[in-house]
Design a protein around this motif. Sequence first.
Motif, PDB file in Angstrom:
ATOM      1  N   LEU A 204     -64.912   2.083 -49.021  1.00 47.15           N
ATOM      2  CA  LEU A 204     -65.355   2.237 -47.765  1.00 47.15           C
ATOM      3  C   LEU A 204     -65.187   0.986 -46.779  1.00 47.15           C
ATOM      4  O   LEU A 204     -64.779   0.872 -45.820  1.00 47.15           O
ATOM      5  N   HIS A 205     -65.493   0.048 -47.861  1.00 50.33           N
ATOM      6  CA  HIS A 205     -65.385  -1.310 -46.898  1.00 50.33           C
ATOM      7  C   HIS A 205     -64.297  -2.205 -47.015  1.00 50.33           C
ATOM      8  O   HIS A 205     -64.042  -3.149 -46.586  1.00 50.33           O
ATOM      9  N   ALA A 206     -63.236  -1.519 -48.055  1.00 53.27           N
ATOM     10  CA  ALA A 206     -62.149  -2.523 -48.257  1.00 53.27           C
ATOM     11  C   ALA A 206     -60.981  -2.203 -47.279  1.00 53.27           C
ATOM     12  O   ALA A 206     -60.815  -1.427 -46.348  1.00 53.27           O
ATOM     13  N   ARG A 207     -60.236  -3.414 -47.114  1.00 53.60           N
ATOM     14  CA  ARG A 207     -59.358  -3.679 -46.099  1.00 53.60           C
ATOM     15  C   ARG A 207     -58.472  -2.623 -45.959  1.00 53.60           C
ATOM     16  O   ARG A 207     -58.161  -1.912 -45.113  1.00 53.60           O
ATOM     17  N   PHE A 208     -57.761  -2.236 -47.304  1.00 50.70           N
ATOM     18  CA  PHE A 208     -56.752  -1.304 -47.376  1.00 50.70           C
ATOM     19  C   PHE A 208     -57.044   0.035 -46.847  1.00 50.70           C
ATOM     20  O   PHE A 208     -56.228   0.614 -46.376  1.00 50.70           O
ATOM     21  N   PHE A 209     -58.415   0.451 -47.200  1.00 51.89           N
ATOM     22  CA  PHE A 209     -58.772   1.728 -46.906  1.00 51.89           C
ATOM     23  C   PHE A 209     -58.891   1.875 -45.132  1.00 51.89           C
ATOM     24  O   PHE A 209     -58.344   2.670 -44.572  1.00 51.89           O
ATOM     25  N   LEU A 210     -59.755   0.752 -44.790  1.00 52.50           N
ATOM     26  CA  LEU A 210     -59.962   0.561 -43.147  1.00 52.50           C
ATOM     27  C   LEU A 210     -58.542   0.606 -42.458  1.00 52.50           C
ATOM     28  O   LEU A 210     -58.375   1.354 -41.332  1.00 52.50           O
ATOM     29  N   ASN A 211     -57.679  -0.009 -42.892  1.00 53.53           N
ATOM     30  CA  ASN A 211     -56.265   0.005 -42.237  1.00 53.53           C
ATOM     31  C   ASN A 211     -55.756   1.365 -42.172  1.00 53.53           C
ATOM     32  O   ASN A 211     -55.064   1.816 -41.269  1.00 53.53           O
ATOM     33  N   ALA A 212     -55.771   2.051 -43.424  1.00 53.25           N
ATOM     34  CA  ALA A 212     -55.155   3.301 -43.625  1.00 53.25           C
ATOM     35  C   ALA A 212     -55.966   4.397 -42.638  1.00 53.25           C
ATOM     36  O   ALA A 212     -55.231   5.130 -41.944  1.00 53.25           O
ATOM     37  N   LEU A 213     -57.191   4.183 -42.429  1.00 49.77           N
ATOM     38  CA  LEU A 213     -58.022   4.979 -41.610  1.00 49.77           C
ATOM     39  C   LEU A 213     -57.600   4.953 -40.293  1.00 49.77           C
ATOM     40  O   LEU A 213     -57.233   5.911 -39.498  1.00 49.77           O
ATOM     41  N   ILE A 214     -57.342   3.675 -39.806  1.00 52.53           N
ATOM     42  CA  ILE A 214     -57.071   3.450 -38.464  1.00 52.53           C
ATOM     43  C   ILE A 214     -55.644   3.941 -38.226  1.00 52.53           C
ATOM     44  O   ILE A 214     -55.420   4.402 -37.114  1.00 52.53           O
ATOM     45  N   ASN A 215     -54.832   3.604 -39.181  1.00 54.73           N
ATOM     46  CA  ASN A 215     -53.422   3.998 -38.878  1.00 54.73           C
ATOM     47  C   ASN A 215     -53.288   5.391 -38.777  1.00 54.73           C
ATOM     48  O   ASN A 215     -52.813   6.044 -38.034  1.00 54.73           O
ATOM     49  N   THR A 216     -53.944   6.117 -39.709  1.00 57.08           N
ATOM     50  CA  THR A 216     -54.099   7.622 -39.592  1.00 57.08           C
ATOM     51  C   THR A 216     -54.452   8.107 -38.366  1.00 57.08           C
ATOM     52  O   THR A 216     -53.824   8.891 -37.558  1.00 57.08           O
ATOM     53  N   ILE A 217     -55.756   7.512 -37.823  1.00 57.04           N
ATOM     54  CA  ILE A 217     -56.228   8.301 -36.518  1.00 57.04           C
ATOM     55  C   ILE A 217     -55.318   7.916 -35.529  1.00 57.04           C
ATOM     56  O   ILE A 217     -54.824   8.474 -34.634  1.00 57.04           O
ATOM     57  N   THR A 218     -54.688   6.457 -35.388  1.00 58.84           N
ATOM     58  CA  THR A 218     -54.057   6.300 -34.256  1.00 58.84           C
ATOM     59  C   THR A 218     -52.644   7.007 -33.989  1.00 58.84           C
ATOM     60  O   THR A 218     -52.236   7.525 -33.058  1.00 58.84           O
ATOM     61  N   ILE A 219     -52.135   7.206 -35.313  1.00 57.92           N
ATOM     62  CA  ILE A 219     -50.802   7.906 -35.341  1.00 57.92           C
ATOM     63  C   ILE A 219     -50.843   9.467 -34.988  1.00 57.92           C
ATOM     64  O   ILE A 219     -50.366  10.032 -34.162  1.00 57.92           O
TER      65      ILE A 219
END
Lengths: 286, 382, 264
Positions: A61-76
């Motif tokens: 949950l705190h990993a960089r790769f996960f947060l990036n993917a989450l933000i990307n997913t929501i933005t897109i």
Amino acid sequence: MADAAVLPATPAARRAPGRFWIVPPAALLALLFFYPLALIVQQAFLDDSGMANVAEFVRVLHARFFLNALINTITISVAATAGCLIVGLVLGLILAFVPFPGSGVIARLIDTFIALPTFLVTLAFTFIYGSAGMLNAGLMEVFSLQAPPVDFLYSTWGVVLAEVTVYSPFVLRPLLAAFSLVDRGQIEAASVLGARPFRIVRQVILPAAVPALIAGGSLCLLLTVNEFGIVLFIGAKGVITLPLLIYSKAIQESAYQVACIIAVINIALSLGLFGLYRFAAGRLGV
Amino acid sequence: MSVPAFTGSNVMDVDAAKIRGAGSNVHFDKVSVAYGAHVVLHPLTLDIAPGEILAMIGPSGSGKTTALRAVAGFVRPASGRIRIGATDVTDLPPYERGLGMVVQNYALFPHMRVEDNVAFGLRAQGADKALIGERVKDSLATVGMSGFSKRYPRELSGGQQQRVAIARALAVRPRVLLLDEPLSALDAQIRRNMVEEIAKLHRDLPGLTILYVTHDQTEALTLADKIAIMRDGRVSSHGPTTELYRRPPNRFTAEFLGRANLLPVTVAEGAAGPKGLAKAKLGDAVLAGAGRSEKPGDRTLLCIRPQHLSLTGDEEHTNRIVGTLKEVHWQGELTHLVLDVDGTPVRVSATRLPVSLPERGSAMPLFFTPGDTSLVPEDVRG
Amino acid sequence: MLVWSRSGRMLIWAAFALVFGVLFLAPLAVILLSSLADQWNGVLPSGLTFEHYTDVAQGAAWKAVKASLITGFLASALALVSGTWAALALRIQDATLARVLGVLFFIPSAVPSVSVGLGLLVAFSHPPLLLNGTIAIVMVAHFVLISAFTFGNVSAGLARLSPDFEQVASSLGARPAYRLWHVTLPLLAPYLVAAFGLSFALSMGELGATVMVYPPGWVTLPVSIFSLTDRGDVFAGAALTIILVAATLVLLLGLERLAGRQTR
Ligand SMILES: Nc1ncnc2c1ncn2[C@@H]1O[C@H](COP(=O)(O)OP(=O)(O)O)[C@@H](O)[C@H]1O
Ligand SMILES: [Mg+2]
């Protein structure tokens, strides 16, 4: 059996004996879908020794790769949905209220996009907007440039544009259905009275379209959060979404537990949006 | 589940003439129906005699369809029993009740030709081919649709579809034919023709018991041997058609079945004499009408049908009231007049007008025969 | 009817043509063109050729077409049976249970396809339920993903079916099985055909779950298109995409005509 008032009048044909017919399809779905789903959740919270353990979950949950993917997913997802709503609304208004010869055929053509694979559009976009694509080649030739000037395709925006193309039919379809119910006489009366088209759209047409927009929009949110093919085909390093992350963790890195943890979050997000869609569609009777 | 005897005998009954003799009676024994806590049919007791046409009539939502569907087996009564002939069908599924049903929008199977629609029930019951062929021919002939057996339902007009729907129901030789607003989807003109055709059908098949649900009083008056008037899930009145029309037992019946002028009167003398005439006072006028068991001093209503009011008097028309002319509507064959009698609007349908009609607002006399009127109690409910 | 002036209408139609052209027409046209392109370095290809089609025909194309068609057919057929069965069986449940189960049958359509694939890998990689590495796991994945659509289509059809048909059939003496076979299913036929067509099309284009679970030797069209383009063989990828689109459209049109005949 005494009190007439409290006994339900069950239609006789629908009484008892057929109750168990639901078991076979329900069991099939339980085995092939809900059981694997439960295992994903279980894997996400168990460590290798089979003990309950949330440490790994918290770490991911705190990993960089996960947060990036989450933000990307929501933005897109949000941007693509907004795009779908605008494109769907514009095309729908024209098809329904400023029809031209052949507009029916065009509407059906757009509708068949629903049946086509999503990655088709990405593949086409690489030919059009890719670094060696038509647009860049043309611009470089005309302005004698050394490097390709257009490179949005390999960014979030490339994915968004592709998703708008693929998913705006999902807005257009309910919208056209809603527009077909709008009273033409009302529009004609309003324009005879001198109302400008924008006013008619705002005051007569849009209110009738709101339910379809909400239902279509929430469906788009759901589908874009889950979209996989478009993102995979664009293959841009910087554009990783949750489904793509699950794929790469599981298949390329064989990190099944991490994949399961991300899947749990992805599924939770999707089910939330699914709930929103059902609520919207049910409330508005679409 | 074993097939009850009648299903078999239905199919085996090759003798087409048999139906002409053998209909079954339908008996509602305190049948009630509720949806959740909402009672839509209060305990209903009613008999339909073999070969009788009972028209169930009443405003929309009064429970007519519910009662019919209880007979067909699509709603389970919350209490009470339903018998058809000697069989208690309350717990039988619809397909073992041996009925024929015709619904408002016909519900012809769109994927079957007319002949297959008509053959449907017999095929479903496993009848043999020869019998089916014969029955299909017979039933289509009965409704005058013999030439259409190869058509699809969508190639037929509404009236034709309705005939096929009736033929389909007749082909199984039903013990009871259930008709739920069978004509209400048709145009007025076709509807009138169809009413006559159904009347003819019943003359040809006098043994057929028919439950005919409608909200149209003309259909009921034309067709029915008996009428049950429904109101809010109860039978408001039930009796032979002419009887109910001539001597409505309550205000609701008088107003629902035909048009009625109901004048508030006070009984002066109870029913007496061979015709059972009672005397009642309306203002100063003493009027005679068919009475029941009214006692002098009772306040009640005098029912006069608009066509029984005459603008001219003679020996027969011994009742006389005076009203103020309000409106005159000429409609060709009939002229409708509205008068005000002591504050009650009174409608008159006259075939012949006097040479000169008084001006609007002036007083004019109306005459009627005591035998044409009756005393009707006011409804005792809110 | 909204815009009366001729110039205004022309303007609006031009805007429509632009949006439609850029978003919908251009991609299809470009894919078609690139599948036929000889070399494509400028704005337009330098020449046209059928080479890519013959290339893929010699390569994996026919195996991929076969894999996709067989997977699509079996998964859609199973989804049709189970979805129709479920929709019919739900009608005889009491209302609350029917509502809950109805939502459960829809949920597979809401879950990301990659997770469905992941779940199947996790669940069916050990005996006694060892499906991983077999063709069956691909069918199962497709079945799960499309089952909700067939269920939804058939349920919608049932909801639109007037209860009169079935009730008249019962009153004429048709037992439930006879009624189902001779009345309900024929009346549902257009919805069944449409459901089958849509599921087949979805299965033909499915990528997310397939790419998680496919065994070597059962490479569907989308997966082989991806591996071709991933290797940089974009023209062959485009040719295979056109084959996929053509197969899907032929199928849909054929089924539509079939449905048309049914309801005629
Ligand atoms: N399936 C149902 N659920 C709840 N209420 C119903 C249902 N069917 C009918 N009703 C109610 O029962 C009452 C009687 O309906 P119905 O028998 O159809 O009347 P009618 O045929 O006289 O118009 C109405 O108030 C109607 O709203
Ligand atoms: Mg009714």
